[in-house]
Design an enzyme around this catalytic site. Structure first.
Site, PDB file in Angstrom:
ATOM      1  N   HIS A 138       0.872  -1.176   0.000  1.00 34.47           N
ATOM      2  CA  HIS A 138       0.000   0.000   0.000  1.00 34.47           C
ATOM      3  C   HIS A 138       0.908   1.225   0.000  1.00 34.47           C
ATOM      4  CE1 HIS A 138      -3.143  -2.515   2.433  1.00 34.47           C
ATOM      5  NE2 HIS A 138      -3.273  -2.732   1.144  1.00 34.47           N
ATOM      6  N   GLU A 176      -3.993  -3.880  -4.402  1.00 37.92           N
ATOM      7  CA  GLU A 176      -5.444  -3.907  -4.669  1.00 37.92           C
ATOM      8  C   GLU A 176      -6.034  -2.510  -4.502  1.00 37.92           C
ATOM      9  OE1 GLU A 176      -6.447  -3.516  -1.306  1.00 37.92           O
ATOM     10  OE2 GLU A 176      -4.425  -4.065  -0.769  1.00 37.92           O
TER      11      GLU A 176
END
Length: 220
Positions: A138, A176
């Site tokens: 992330h 994601e």
């Protein structure tokens, strides 16, 4: 680049790391091969390294300020008082080592916030065909002045190279981001990640992005 929803950093009881010293002495460092000891990597923008977040107030205030930037808050959903960011970080730093929050330092200057996590041990693994030691990332770029000039792709490439070099058991780096985050998707694409699926995760519709060992990043 956005993160959180549907992964271990959102499911707080399932995530964690405490690699504050970067010395490798904490037993929880093992799940990610001691991120704090990975060392630097050279990029066109300067020398970059990951520094695991400790319990210093200055680090907390910096990350909390970044989380309150509207561009960041739209996807990370951590805007609010510093205590909210602190709780998000503590869920990782007091956990078992499967997610490590880090500052990204470019020539010594904090420019970004990262979460390096074991995707195969994360709730995300229930939504895609995970492989042992898949490593997730992330990212957010902290300062507005650092955005929109290609830094995201450059740093993502650097971190992907670090992961694959320092984690020999890791077959792939995965991410994601929210499908609405076009800036994030573009940065990952420039860093050699390829979209392989669209995932319906708790709280967001995400693009599953994968960078394999065979890919050579184009942003060195």
């Amino acid at each position: 680049m956005d993160a959180r929803t549907g992964t271990g950093t959102d499911a707080r009881s399932d995530s964690g790391a405490d690699v504050r010293s970067g010395t490798g002495t904490d037993p929880r460092a093992g799940l990610l091969d001691d991120v704090g000891a990975w060392g630097p990597v050279d990029t066109r923008a300067g020398r970059f390294r990951l520094r695991p977040v400790g319990d210093g107030r200055e680090q907390l205030e910096l990350i909390a300020r970044w989380m309150n930037d509207p561009v960041v808050a739209a996807f990370w959903e951590l805007a609010g008082p510093p205590g909210r960011t602190e709780a998000h970080l503590r869920a990782q730093t007091e956990g078992d080592g499967r997610s490590v929050p880090c500052l990204g330092l470019l020539d010594g200057r904090p420019t970004s916030y990262w979460e390096i996590y074991r995707a195969d041990l994360d709730p995300l693994a229930a939504h895609y065909p995970a492989r042992p030691h898949d490593t997730g990332v992330h990212l957010l770029i902290g300062e507005a002045a650092d955005r929109g000039r290609g830094l995201g792709g450059l740093l993502l490439d650097a971190v992907a190279r670090l992961v694959l070099a320092r984690r020999p058991a890791c077959p792939r780096v995965v991410a994601e981001p929210d499908v609405r985050n076009h800036a994030s998707l573009g940065a990952f694409r420039k860093a050699g990640f390829r979209r392989t699926a669209t995932l319906e995760l708790p709280g967001k519709r995400a693009a599953l992005l994968i960078r394999r060992r065979s890919v050579v990043g184009g942003t060195h």
